[in-house]
Design a protein around this motif. Structure first.
Motif, mmCIF file in Angstrom:
data_model
loop_
_atom_site.group_PDB
_atom_site.id
_atom_site.type_symbol
_atom_site.label_atom_id
_atom_site.label_comp_id
_atom_site.label_asym_id
_atom_site.label_seq_id
_atom_site.Cartn_x
_atom_site.Cartn_y
_atom_site.Cartn_z
ATOM 1 N N THR A 83 0.789 -1.229 0.099
ATOM 2 C CA THR A 83 0.151 0.034 -0.024
ATOM 3 C C THR A 83 0.807 1.516 -0.072
ATOM 4 O O THR A 83 1.847 1.392 0.772
ATOM 5 C CB THR A 83 -0.935 -0.048 1.281
ATOM 6 N N PRO A 84 0.807 2.158 -0.926
ATOM 7 C CA PRO A 84 1.570 3.309 -0.816
ATOM 8 C C PRO A 84 1.693 4.170 0.389
ATOM 9 O O PRO A 84 0.496 4.081 1.043
ATOM 10 C CB PRO A 84 0.808 4.288 -2.011
ATOM 11 N N PRO A 85 2.802 4.477 0.727
ATOM 12 C CA PRO A 85 2.793 5.108 2.194
ATOM 13 C C PRO A 85 2.085 6.330 2.292
ATOM 14 O O PRO A 85 1.424 6.551 3.358
ATOM 15 C CB PRO A 85 4.292 5.454 2.330
ATOM 16 N N CYS A 86 1.779 7.096 1.327
ATOM 17 C CA CYS A 86 0.806 8.223 1.516
ATOM 18 C C CYS A 86 -0.675 8.080 1.805
ATOM 19 O O CYS A 86 -1.301 8.517 2.409
ATOM 20 C CB CYS A 86 0.984 8.797 0.114
ATOM 21 N N VAL A 87 -1.124 6.546 1.104
ATOM 22 C CA VAL A 87 -2.563 6.317 1.742
ATOM 23 C C VAL A 87 -2.312 5.867 3.008
ATOM 24 O O VAL A 87 -3.440 6.230 3.660
ATOM 25 C CB VAL A 87 -2.863 4.730 0.859
ATOM 26 N N ILE A 88 -1.362 5.391 3.760
ATOM 27 C CA ILE A 88 -1.227 5.026 5.142
ATOM 28 C C ILE A 88 -1.367 6.280 5.790
ATOM 29 O O ILE A 88 -2.093 6.610 6.841
ATOM 30 C CB ILE A 88 -0.106 4.247 5.736
ATOM 31 N N ASP A 89 -0.544 7.215 5.378
ATOM 32 C CA ASP A 89 -0.378 8.419 6.017
ATOM 33 C C ASP A 89 -2.041 9.104 6.067
ATOM 34 O O ASP A 89 -2.216 9.660 7.009
ATOM 35 C CB ASP A 89 0.552 9.459 5.435
ATOM 36 N N CYS A 90 -2.442 9.172 5.005
ATOM 37 C CA CYS A 90 -3.931 9.601 4.958
ATOM 38 C C CYS A 90 -4.863 9.065 5.857
ATOM 39 O O CYS A 90 -5.526 9.617 6.448
ATOM 40 C CB CYS A 90 -4.300 9.488 3.508
ATOM 41 N N ILE A 91 -4.972 7.722 5.849
ATOM 42 C CA ILE A 91 -5.725 7.022 6.735
ATOM 43 C C ILE A 91 -5.335 7.382 8.192
ATOM 44 O O ILE A 91 -6.517 7.534 8.877
ATOM 45 C CB ILE A 91 -5.445 5.207 6.370
ATOM 46 N N PHE A 92 -4.386 7.346 8.575
ATOM 47 C CA PHE A 92 -3.877 7.494 10.082
ATOM 48 C C PHE A 92 -4.172 9.209 10.337
ATOM 49 O O PHE A 92 -4.727 9.290 11.553
ATOM 50 C CB PHE A 92 -2.299 7.481 10.231
ATOM 51 N N ASN A 93 -4.038 10.027 9.432
ATOM 52 C CA ASN A 93 -4.516 11.240 9.745
ATOM 53 C C ASN A 93 -6.011 11.361 9.867
ATOM 54 O O ASN A 93 -6.581 12.145 10.851
ATOM 55 C CB ASN A 93 -3.872 12.400 8.630
ATOM 56 N N ASN A 94 -6.615 10.821 8.948
ATOM 57 C CA ASN A 94 -8.239 10.869 8.869
ATOM 58 C C ASN A 94 -8.728 10.400 10.179
ATOM 59 O O ASN A 94 -9.961 10.871 10.524
ATOM 60 C CB ASN A 94 -8.811 10.335 7.486
ATOM 61 N N THR A 95 -8.018 9.374 10.626
ATOM 62 C CA THR A 95 -8.683 8.698 11.788
ATOM 63 C C THR A 95 -8.246 9.008 13.096
ATOM 64 O O THR A 95 -8.391 8.523 14.169
ATOM 65 C CB THR A 95 -8.460 7.074 11.622
ATOM 66 N N GLU A 96 -7.330 9.983 13.104
ATOM 67 C CA GLU A 96 -6.448 10.503 14.208
ATOM 68 C C GLU A 96 -5.613 9.441 14.861
ATOM 69 O O GLU A 96 -5.434 9.642 15.880
ATOM 70 C CB GLU A 96 -7.635 11.174 15.180
ATOM 71 N N ASP A 105 -1.694 7.435 18.427
ATOM 72 C CA ASP A 105 -2.507 7.260 19.477
ATOM 73 C C ASP A 105 -3.252 5.949 19.493
ATOM 74 O O ASP A 105 -3.595 5.518 18.533
ATOM 75 C CB ASP A 105 -3.994 8.018 19.448
ATOM 76 N N VAL A 106 -2.821 4.958 20.538
ATOM 77 C CA VAL A 106 -3.010 3.571 20.481
ATOM 78 C C VAL A 106 -4.598 3.333 20.588
ATOM 79 O O VAL A 106 -5.141 2.461 20.048
ATOM 80 C CB VAL A 106 -2.260 2.894 21.878
ATOM 81 N N ASP A 107 -5.421 4.166 21.431
ATOM 82 C CA ASP A 107 -6.823 4.009 21.364
ATOM 83 C C ASP A 107 -7.486 4.215 20.107
ATOM 84 O O ASP A 107 -8.469 3.619 19.390
ATOM 85 C CB ASP A 107 -7.249 5.052 22.448
ATOM 86 N N LYS A 108 -6.859 4.967 19.267
ATOM 87 C CA LYS A 108 -7.638 5.467 18.004
ATOM 88 C C LYS A 108 -7.261 4.366 16.856
ATOM 89 O O LYS A 108 -7.870 3.899 16.068
ATOM 90 C CB LYS A 108 -6.891 6.599 17.239
ATOM 91 N N PHE A 109 -6.073 3.701 17.162
ATOM 92 C CA PHE A 109 -5.691 2.730 16.319
ATOM 93 C C PHE A 109 -6.679 1.334 16.583
ATOM 94 O O PHE A 109 -7.146 0.668 15.736
ATOM 95 C CB PHE A 109 -4.119 2.273 16.354
ATOM 96 N N SER A 110 -6.930 1.158 17.949
ATOM 97 C CA SER A 110 -7.839 0.204 18.491
ATOM 98 C C SER A 110 -9.180 0.338 17.819
ATOM 99 O O SER A 110 -9.892 -0.682 17.370
ATOM 100 C CB SER A 110 -7.842 0.315 19.788
ATOM 101 N N ALA A 111 -9.486 1.571 17.807
ATOM 102 C CA ALA A 111 -10.862 1.917 17.149
ATOM 103 C C ALA A 111 -11.102 1.815 15.727
ATOM 104 O O ALA A 111 -11.906 1.241 14.908
ATOM 105 C CB ALA A 111 -11.305 3.443 17.426
ATOM 106 N N LEU A 112 -10.028 1.898 14.940
ATOM 107 C CA LEU A 112 -9.916 1.682 13.658
ATOM 108 C C LEU A 112 -9.876 0.266 13.536
ATOM 109 O O LEU A 112 -10.509 -0.135 12.270
ATOM 110 C CB LEU A 112 -8.459 2.050 13.115
ATOM 111 N N LEU A 113 -9.305 -0.428 14.229
ATOM 112 C CA LEU A 113 -9.251 -1.963 14.061
ATOM 113 C C LEU A 113 -10.637 -2.527 14.379
ATOM 114 O O LEU A 113 -11.256 -3.290 13.752
ATOM 115 C CB LEU A 113 -8.326 -2.589 14.868
ATOM 116 N N ASP A 114 -11.310 -1.733 15.169
ATOM 117 C CA ASP A 114 -12.846 -2.424 15.600
ATOM 118 C C ASP A 114 -13.757 -2.270 14.218
ATOM 119 O O ASP A 114 -14.576 -3.030 14.009
ATOM 120 C CB ASP A 114 -13.417 -1.458 16.573
#
Length: 209
Positions: A83-96, A105-114
Motif C-alpha cells: 500500500t502506498p505510504p501516502c495512503v497510510i499517512d492519509c488513513i492515519f491522519n483521517n482517523t486521528e 494514538d493507541v486508542d485511535k488505532f484500536s478504534a480503527l481495528l474495531d
C-alpha cells in the motif's frame, strides 16, 4: 484486500546480519523469499470509506531515475500488495491514529481495528499489541529511517509531501503481526517458518551499524 508488507524494504532497513540466539538460524543468509501474505494474511486497515477519502494518494510514486545500479528495485508494480505510504499517512491522519502533534494514538488505532478488522478479533488483538510495541520503538525506527534517508535521498524525494512516519509505523505493525501471527491464520510451511524464524532471531543493532 490483503495487507502489504514491505518485505524487501524490511530486510534493507530493519534487519541486520547480526548473530541469532538460535544457532540454527543464520542471520547472514536470509531465507528464500516467500510473499508474507501467503504465510499470514494480515487484514488491511483501510475501509471502503477510507479508501475513497484517500483515493487521490492511491497511486505508485514515480520511479527513481536510472543510475549505475540499473532499474529501481522496489517498484510497486512488481509488489501489488504494497500500500502506498501516502495512503497510510492519509488513513492515519483521517482517523486521528496519528495526532495533530505527530504522535500515534493507541486508542485511535484500536478504534480503527474495531471497524476495519471487526470480523477477526484474534488477529485484531495481535495487531493492537503490535501497534503498542511499535509505538514504543518509534524513536529508534525514526532514527534508523533518517540514517537510511541520509544515505539514499531518493527515498525522501519519492515520498513527496507525505510523512513517512505513518507508513513506517504500519510496516512495523505488519512485521510484528507476522512474527506473532495467530496459529489459526498461519501457513505452517517450511518456507514460512524459516522466514518467521529469521525475523524473530535477527535483530538490527542499536548503534545503527
Amino acid at each position: 484486500m490483503k495487507a502489504y508488507f514491505g518485505y524487501f524494504v524490511v530486510i534493507f532497513v530493519f534487519v541486520c546480519h547480526a548473530s541469532a540466539d538460535d544457532e540454527t538460524v543464520d542471520c547472514t543468509k536470509p531465507p528464500r523469499f516467500v510473499p508474507p501474505h501467503m504465510c499470514c494474511p494480515v487484514p488491511d486497515v483501510s475501509t471502503d470509506e477510507l479508501k475513497e477519502q484517500c483515493a487521490e494518494y492511491n497511486k505508485p510514486p514515480p520511479p527513481p531515475p536510472m543510475g549505475r545500479g540499473g532499474p529501481p528495485k522496489f517498484d510497486r508494480r512488481h509488489h501489488p500488495h504494497h500500500t502506498p505510504p501516502c495512503v497510510i499517512d492519509c488513513i492515519f491522519n483521517n482517523t486521528e491514529v496519528m495526532g495533530a502533534n505527530g504522535e500515534p494514538d493507541v486508542d485511535k488505532f484500536s478504534a480503527l481495528l474495531d471497524t476495519a478488522v471487526k470480523d477477526n478479533e484474534e488477529m485484531a488483538a495481535v495487531m493492537e499489541e503490535s501497534f503498542e510495541s511499535c509505538v514504543g520503538m518509534l524513536s529508534e525506527l525514526k532514527a534508523k529511517m533518517a540514517e537510511k534517508a541520509s544515505k539514499h535521498p531518493e527515498f525522501a524525494d519519492r515520498m513527496g509531501n507525505c510523512s513517512p512516519v505513518s507508513g513506517m509505523l504500519m510496516m512495523c505493525v505488519n512485521i510484528e503481526t507476522f512474527k506473532n501471527c495467530p496459529a489459526s491464520a498461519w501457513n505452517d510451511s517450511t518456507e514460512c517458518n524459516a522466514t518467521r524464524n529469521f525475523f524473530k532471531q535477527c535483530k538490527f543493532p542499536k548503534d545503527g551499524n
